[in-house]
Design a protein around this motif. Structure first.
Motif, mmCIF file in Angstrom:
data_model
loop_
_atom_site.group_PDB
_atom_site.id
_atom_site.type_symbol
_atom_site.label_atom_id
_atom_site.label_comp_id
_atom_site.label_asym_id
_atom_site.label_seq_id
_atom_site.Cartn_x
_atom_site.Cartn_y
_atom_site.Cartn_z
ATOM 1 N N SER A 179 0.259 -8.467 -2.890
ATOM 2 C CA SER A 179 -0.126 -7.053 -2.789
ATOM 3 C C SER A 179 0.874 -6.138 -3.466
ATOM 4 O O SER A 179 0.579 -4.966 -3.711
ATOM 5 N N SER A 221 0.834 -1.217 0.000
ATOM 6 C CA SER A 221 0.000 0.000 0.000
ATOM 7 C C SER A 221 0.861 1.257 0.000
ATOM 8 O O SER A 221 0.488 2.255 0.592
ATOM 9 N N ASN A 274 0.066 -3.829 -6.381
ATOM 10 C CA ASN A 274 -0.529 -2.488 -6.252
ATOM 11 C C ASN A 274 0.504 -1.373 -6.344
ATOM 12 O O ASN A 274 0.143 -0.195 -6.339
ATOM 13 N N SER A 320 2.081 0.599 -8.279
ATOM 14 C CA SER A 320 1.976 0.972 -9.692
ATOM 15 C C SER A 320 3.144 1.784 -10.199
ATOM 16 O O SER A 320 3.357 1.882 -11.409
#
Length: 973
Positions: A126, A105, A129, A131
């Motif tokens: 994860s 995150s 994510n 990017s």
């Protein structure tokens, strides 16, 4: 978990965000303080600046941004030896345990390097994510699981490094859609699968592809040349098959290409076009090839490769041809390795023009002629390996010009003449000088004392003569010293006791005389001494009892006399051999020596002397005959009982405790095989946890000790790439005080041939099968091994128990013949047969594989092994053991094959799994015809080898050549 921190972020835009709802500089400060709190060690005050008195941007290793000066954008804490763990709220690193999923995150993270820690668990999905992530590196950790397919959603990912973990599974196809990727490295894991054939098109910017040490299979993608920026390609130590792409020359930036140790194929000039193409790669520096299927003739275009080439290695390939004479064009070559191929001809004189060469390795070929005198021009050479060829003539004196030489190994050739004195002036020769098993003659020069930096000196098995030079005492660091099996005479020089580092001493099988120097007692680190088969005389010296580190002493067949001590090494019968010394007495009871006579017995013996003068002439004739037979028997027995030491001449010794630890107490979970005389366990031995196979002998079984000694004798004198490799041996006692003997071999991860031909359950049978090409390769490997035993060993070795369970398969499915517990040296077997016509009846083997003449009392011979090989060939193609329930009432495996020896019926007797990997829609009638021709040819070889009549069988050389020709025809077809 405590680990060392080695974290380095290289991007100027790394953003640290915490899970709390805080913003700006305070967020970063709290995150960094959480990091500091998790560290258990902070040596040298590395993080002393991390406190409330200093601004966070002034803290050690912290960098803040220019556009947002209040925000931390990078952290560099490398080389501070920080230890501890990281809270999940620190989202850009992890020292120990699993990588927290919260790290996924961190939307602005661009570079994440977690190298050289002890991270466990998996790569979090994860991470898909992140990017903005451009670089991800986690090499040298303990990560498991698969590569998450979610990483394929990172459009900016350019650099992916996950080597040296234990990742499994395949590379997700989504990864190959990351068109910006220029660096992809997942070497040294447990990944498998087939690479997409369009890899070079899907990843056009790829510069580095690093996949060694995995289990990838299938063809090398022919599209690799489409990624025109390629610099490094390393596919070594996998299971890639097929041809090497022929257009690699389009990769103008390529400087490193490694594909060694795969199943890549070549058999003709077309298959070698890739090498011709590589001559266009003007920056090429490293080229590593090598595969057991990479055959044909070595192209002369190898000499046209770039002059920037530094390393050229083509290893363990069935190449033919010669070393091209234009090799001198590779002016920057410093490492040239072409070992264990089938190169013939002479070493070209031009090789002396490779002025940069530091290592030359041409071992295990069929090179002939003399070692070129020009080799002395290679003044930078560090290592020279030319052993196991057919080189002849003298050792050139010009070798003395190689003043940088650290290692010289020339054993197993036909070199003759004397050893040039110049060799002993090589002041940096420190690792090994091995000239064993040649035809060298003449004295050992006094200049041998100049080898004062050398650790291993071996001239075993030559015709050297004269006295042992006293100057050897100058070699104080030497650990291994072998002059055995020569013609040395005179006494053993007392100066040998000056060799303080000596651990192994072999002076056996010479013509030495006199007594053993008392000063030998000063060799406190000596581990093994072999003085057998000489004419040494004098009393047994108690000084050997002072050698606290001595673990084996062989003084057999000398002229020693007097009482044998009981202290030190003399107190253990397994650590000493005294056979053939008729005037010895006393010692421990296990030595079975006569008691030393008392004074009264000596006087009585004198009174009996006159009477014996009358009796002796009458009985001597009959007694002499009996004594000769008894002496010959005792000598052979003594030779066998000392054989376990010979392995330790070459290999380090291990203890019972080390083996128990390696095999987890010889647990049943580690048991991989069991026979009458021993059980085999797998284990991890030593500091590097090397996988080994430990054969523990069942000494309670009658014949087990003899089997151990026989196997020791065979293994100590044979070396071949298709024979099981011995690592070391152990002769000790277990925790309950019982005798313990074991041999430690290289571990064969693919088990035995028997396990592949006859899987234990249906599930295994579906997943484990051998195709036709693999069976041909295995058959050729076995044939090569037997040909070596029968025709390259002196005396020839007969295996006597050849069967699929004694053929082991390595990681590349190459076959290795093992279990020499019943082996016979041919000269010994024939000699024994002459003495006892019934001796051969006792030959033990395995029902179904034993030659019929053995059952009738015939002599042991190489043709017995040929018979066993023939039966194995039939079993290899039919998948049926010779003891199958089908074979009764006069039917046998051989008759079963003979009955099906027509083209149409032949397919009916063949193991169906041979063709299970061939899809029906891909096979033409012509293919079926070629396959059938191959099968019939192999079966005919099997029938010819297993002929009931001994004189009608092929010899092993012809059988090996025939099988090689069959494979070549099949592969071309």
């Amino acid at each position: 978990m405590i680990v060392h921190l080695f974290v380095l972020f290289l991007c100027s835009k790394l953003v640290v965000l915490s899970g709390a709802r805080l913003h700006g500089n305070e967020n970063d400060r709290l995150a960094l303080l959480a990091l500091k709190e998790g560290l258990k060690q902070n040596p040298n005050g590395a993080l002393s600046s991390w406190n409330n008195s200093n601004h966070v941007c002034d803290w050690e290793g912290v960098t803040c941004g220019r556009k947002h000066p209040e925000r931390v954008i990078a952290l560099n804490l490398s080389n501070h030896d920080l230890q501890g763990s990281i809270s999940p709220f620190i989202e850009y690193n992890q020292l120990g345990g699993a990588i927290p999923v919260e790290l996924g995150s961190t939307p602005k993270l661009e570079l994440l390097a977690l190298d050289n820690n002890n991270l466990t668990g998996v790569i979090p999905p994860s991470f898909g994510n992140l990017s903005t992530l451009m670089l991800f590196s986690c090499m040298y950790n303990n990560l498991q699981g698969s590569i998450p397919k979610e990483l394929g959603k990172l459009p900016k990912l350019e650099f992916f490094q996950a080597s040296a973990n234990t990742l499994t599974g395949t590379i997700p196809q989504e990864i190959f859609n990351l068109s910006l990727m220029f660096y992809f490295s997942v070497g040294e894991n447990k990944l498998h699968g087939i690479l997409p054939q369009e890899l070079g098109i899907k990843l056009p910017k790829l510069q580095v592809l690093y996949l060694p040490g995995n289990r990838f299979s299938g063809p090398v993608p022919p599209s690799l040349p489409n990624a025109s920026s390629f610099e490094e390609i390393d596919l070594s130590n996998n299971k890639f098959s097929g041809k090497i792409p022929s257009e690699l020359g389009r990769l103008q930036s390529l400087f490193n290409f490694r594909v060694t140790n795969n199943q890549l194929e070549a058999s003709n000039a077309d298959d070698w076009k890739f090498l011709d193409s590589l001559t266009n790669c003007s920056k090429l520096q490293v080229l590593l090839l090598g595969s057991r299927q990479l055959g044909g003739i070595l192209p002369s275009s190898v000499t046209n490769l770039s002059t920037t080439l530094e390393t050229l290695a083509i290893s363990f390939s069935p190449l033919t041809g010669t070393i091209p004479s234009g090799i001198q064009r590779l002016v920057n070559l410093y490492d040239l390795r072409i070992p264990y191929c089938n190169l013939v001809g002479e070493i070209p004189d031009e090789i002396g023009k490779l002025a940069s060469l530091q290592r030359l390795h041409l071992t295990g070929n069929k090179l002939t002629g003399q070692i070129p005198f020009s080799i002395g021009n290679l003044t930078l050479l560090n290592e020279l390996y030319l052993f196991e060829n057919y080189l002849e003539g003298p050792i050139p004196a010009s070798i003395g010009e190689l003043q940088q030489l650290r290692l010289l190994v020339l054993y197993g050739n036909r070199l003759n003449g004397s050893i040039p004195k110049e060799v002993f002036n090589l002041q940096y020769l420190s690792q090994q000088l091995d000239l064993a098993n040649n035809l060298l003659e003449g004295p050992l020069p006094a200049e041998v004392g100049g080898l004062n930096n050398l650790m291993r000196f071996i001239v075993y098995g030559n015709m050297l003569s004269g006295q042992i030079p006293t100057t050897l005492g100058q070699c104080e660091v030497m650990e291994y010293f072998s002059l055995g099996n020569n013609l040395f005479q005179g006494t053993i020089p007392h100066t040998i006791s000056n060799m303080k580092g000596l651990k192994t001493l072999d002076l056996s099988r010479n013509k030495l005389s006199g007594a053993i120097p008392p000063s030998f007692g000063n060799l406190t680190v000596l581990e093994q001494v072999d003085l057998s088969d000489n004419d040494l005389s004098g009393p047994v010296l108690e000084s050997f009892g002072d050698l606290k580190h001595l673990f084996y002493l062989n003084l057999s067949y000398n002229k020693l006399r007097g009482e044998v001590p009981v202290r030190g090494v003399y107190g253990n019968s397994t650590e000493i051999s005294l056979f053939g010394n008729k005037e010895l007495c006393g010692g421990i009871s296990e030595l079975h020596l006569p008691a030393c006579p008392t004074i009264k017995a000596i006087k009585k013996s004198k009174r009996s002397y006159l009477w014996l003068k009358v009796v002796i002439p009458i009985t001597v004739s009959a007694a002499l005959i009996l004594a000769l037979f008894a002496l010959a028997y005792q000598k052979r027995k003594a030779k066998k009982e000392s054989l376990n030491s010979h392995l330790e001449e070459q290999y380090p010794r291990v203890t019972y405790e080390e083996l128990a630890k390696a095999t987890e107490g010889f647990s049943s979970e580690n048991l991989i095989g069991s026979g009458k005389y021993g059980s085999v366990y797998k284990g991890s031995l030593g500091d590097n946890q090397k996988m080994v196979a430990v054969k523990v002998f069942k000494l309670q079984e009658r014949g087990a000790s003899k089997s151990f000694l026989t196997e020791c004798e065979a293994l100590r004198s044979i070396r071949h790439r298709n024979l099981i490799k011995i690592i070391t041996s152990c002769s000790s006692i277990d925790r309950e005080g019982r005798d313990f003997k074991a041999l430690i071999f290289e571990y064969m991860p693919n088990g035995s041939l028997d396990q592949w031909l006859h899987p234990a359950d249906s599930e295994l049978q579906q997943s484990n099968h051998l195709n036709l090409a693999q069976r041909l390769n295995i058959a050729i490997d076995i044939a090569d091994a037997l040909d070596y035993l029968h025709n390259s060993c002196q005396p020839p070795v007969v295996h006597c128990d050849l069967k699929p369970s004694n053929v082991l398969l390595d990681n590349d499915m190459a076959a290795h013949v093992g279990d020499f517990g019943l082996a016979k040296f041919l000269a010994e077997a024939v000699s024994k047969s002459l003495q006892d016509s019934s001796s051969s009846i006792a030959i033990k083997g395995t029902v179904g594989y034993v030659a019929p003449e053995y059952g009738a009392g015939g002599q042991v011979s190489t043709s017995g092994d040929v018979y066993s090989y023939g039966i194995m060939l039939l079993e290899l193609l039919t998948g049926k053991r010779p003891t199958n329930d089908l074979f009764k009432d006069g039917m046998s495996l051989r008759k079963f094959v003979e009955a099906g020896d027509t083209s149409e019926q032949n397919m009916e007797i063949i193991d169906r799994t041979i063709l299970s990997d061939v899809r029906g829609d891909e096979v033409t009638n012509n293919d079926i015809m070629k396959i059938n021709e191959c099968l019939v040819s192999v079966l005919n070889v099997g029938l010819a080898c297993s002929d009931p009549s001994q004189r009608n069988r092929m010899n092993m050389t012809d059988a090996a050549a025939k099988m090689l020709a069959i494979r070549s025809i099949y592969l071309r077809a």
